[in-house]
Design an enzyme around this catalytic site. Structure first.
Site, PDB file in Angstrom:
ATOM      1  N   GLU A 157      43.158 111.251 -59.532  1.00 17.03           N
ATOM      2  CA  GLU A 157      44.049 112.343 -59.942  1.00 17.03           C
ATOM      3  C   GLU A 157      43.268 113.411 -60.698  1.00 17.03           C
ATOM      4  O   GLU A 157      42.208 113.130 -61.256  1.00 17.03           O
ATOM      5  CB  GLU A 157      45.125 111.783 -60.883  1.00 17.03           C
ATOM      6  CG  GLU A 157      46.512 111.691 -60.284  1.00 17.03           C
ATOM      7  CD  GLU A 157      47.222 113.040 -60.150  1.00 17.03           C
ATOM      8  OE1 GLU A 157      46.572 114.087 -59.986  1.00 17.03           O
ATOM      9  OE2 GLU A 157      48.456 113.023 -60.205  1.00 17.03           O
ATOM     10  N   ASP A 158      43.832 114.609 -60.719  1.00 14.53           N
ATOM     11  CA  ASP A 158      43.210 115.666 -61.516  1.00 14.53           C
ATOM     12  C   ASP A 158      43.507 115.501 -63.002  1.00 14.53           C
ATOM     13  O   ASP A 158      42.621 115.605 -63.837  1.00 14.53           O
ATOM     14  CB  ASP A 158      43.665 117.060 -61.019  1.00 14.53           C
ATOM     15  CG  ASP A 158      45.181 117.211 -60.903  1.00 14.53           C
ATOM     16  OD1 ASP A 158      45.926 116.224 -61.134  1.00 14.53           O
ATOM     17  OD2 ASP A 158      45.630 118.324 -60.568  1.00 14.53           O
ATOM     18  N   ASP A 178      49.573 113.965 -67.452  1.00 15.92           N
ATOM     19  CA  ASP A 178      50.272 114.686 -68.513  1.00 15.92           C
ATOM     20  C   ASP A 178      51.375 113.770 -69.051  1.00 15.92           C
ATOM     21  O   ASP A 178      51.124 112.958 -69.936  1.00 15.92           O
ATOM     22  CB  ASP A 178      50.802 115.986 -67.884  1.00 15.92           C
ATOM     23  CG  ASP A 178      51.420 116.940 -68.869  1.00 15.92           C
ATOM     24  OD1 ASP A 178      51.256 116.732 -70.086  1.00 15.92           O
ATOM     25  OD2 ASP A 178      52.084 117.900 -68.443  1.00 15.92           O
ATOM     26  N   PHE A 216      47.432 124.013 -71.297  1.00 14.70           N
ATOM     27  CA  PHE A 216      47.499 124.111 -69.843  1.00 14.70           C
ATOM     28  C   PHE A 216      46.132 124.576 -69.347  1.00 14.70           C
ATOM     29  O   PHE A 216      45.624 125.606 -69.769  1.00 14.70           O
ATOM     30  CB  PHE A 216      48.600 125.074 -69.384  1.00 14.70           C
ATOM     31  CG  PHE A 216      48.922 124.890 -67.936  1.00 14.70           C
ATOM     32  CD1 PHE A 216      49.840 123.934 -67.525  1.00 14.70           C
ATOM     33  CD2 PHE A 216      48.267 125.638 -66.962  1.00 14.70           C
ATOM     34  CE1 PHE A 216      50.117 123.736 -66.183  1.00 14.70           C
ATOM     35  CE2 PHE A 216      48.540 125.446 -65.608  1.00 14.70           C
ATOM     36  CZ  PHE A 216      49.469 124.491 -65.227  1.00 14.70           C
ATOM     37  N   ARG A 248      41.937 126.965 -58.534  1.00 16.78           N
ATOM     38  CA  ARG A 248      41.436 125.625 -58.207  1.00 16.78           C
ATOM     39  C   ARG A 248      39.927 125.644 -57.969  1.00 16.78           C
ATOM     40  O   ARG A 248      39.244 124.642 -58.114  1.00 16.78           O
ATOM     41  CB  ARG A 248      42.104 125.094 -56.932  1.00 16.78           C
ATOM     42  CG  ARG A 248      43.593 124.825 -57.053  1.00 16.78           C
ATOM     43  CD  ARG A 248      44.066 124.063 -55.814  1.00 16.78           C
ATOM     44  NE  ARG A 248      45.509 124.071 -55.654  1.00 16.78           N
ATOM     45  CZ  ARG A 248      46.341 123.219 -56.260  1.00 16.78           C
ATOM     46  NH1 ARG A 248      45.867 122.291 -57.067  1.00 16.78           N
ATOM     47  NH2 ARG A 248      47.638 123.287 -56.049  1.00 16.78           N
TER      48      ARG A 248
END
Ligand code: IMP
Ligand code: MG
Length: 177
Positions: A98-99, A102, A151, A164
């Site tokens: 996963e990136d 959260d 963020f 990205r």
């Protein structure tokens, strides 16, 4: 740097170095085995390709795309599978790549779906983790970097589908979020 970005949080060399370490660790942990790297699209793609280059044991790659159902269900963590894996995963060692984690909702739900398919094992590997914003407990096995509640974009992570391609991680200004 674009005006929506405040500052670089993690530089390219630091990311590359850390991914090399994680790749080494995975190669050691699974020595003598074969693994399946399961990329969660789209955010995890850059991390997974770089990670794969740093793993020395045999591996396969597969891709999955998921999305939250809508605001009401986001808190319950229910996700919709937009693109499923190409191959069955029973009797395989899975590493979900996963990136960022959260709230943890996406991954805890995804993990449950995949557990039901009977893999030999499932581990989670994330480039970034925001431990302070967790709503659901998730067992994370490999973490690139812990970051504060900001963020961020870059290295696969987007803001409205952009950024990205940045080779580093940058913070987005609060007023844009
Ligand atoms: P959660 O853990 O279910 O809350 O959701 C994680 C997903 O939300 C990630 O896979 C990202 O797609 C997205 N996300 C969370 N934080 C960020 C961020 O700082 N930048 C970009 N995407 C984020
Ligand atoms: Mg994601």
């Amino acid at each position: 740097m674009s005006d929506i970005l405040i500052e670089k949080l993690i530089g390219e060399e630091e990311i590359t170095r850390r991914i090399r370490e994680i790749g080494q660790q995975i190669s050691d942990d699974y020595a003598g085995e074969e693994i399946l790297l399961l990329c969660v699209l789209k955010g995890g793609v850059m991390f997974m390709t770089e990670l794969a280059k740093n793993i020395s044991i045999p591996l396969n790659m597969d891709f999955m795309s998921v999305s939250s159902y809508g605001n009401e269900v986001v808190s319950s963590g229910v996700i919709k599978i937009l693109k499923d894996l190409d191959e069955p995963i029973n009797d395989k060692h899975i590493i979900i790549v996963e990136d960022i984690i959260d709230s943890g909702c996406t991954l805890s739900y995804l993990r449950n779906i995949l557990e039901a398919r009977g893999p030999k094992s499932i581990k989670i590997c994330t480039l970034l983790d925001k431990p302070q914003t967790r709503k659901v407990e998730v067992n994370v096995d490999y973490v690139g970097f812990n970051i504060p509640d900001e963020f961020v974009v870059g290295y696969g992570l987007d803001y409205q589908q952009k950024y990205r391609n940045l080779p580093y991680i940058a913070k987005v200004r609060r007023e844009y979020i």
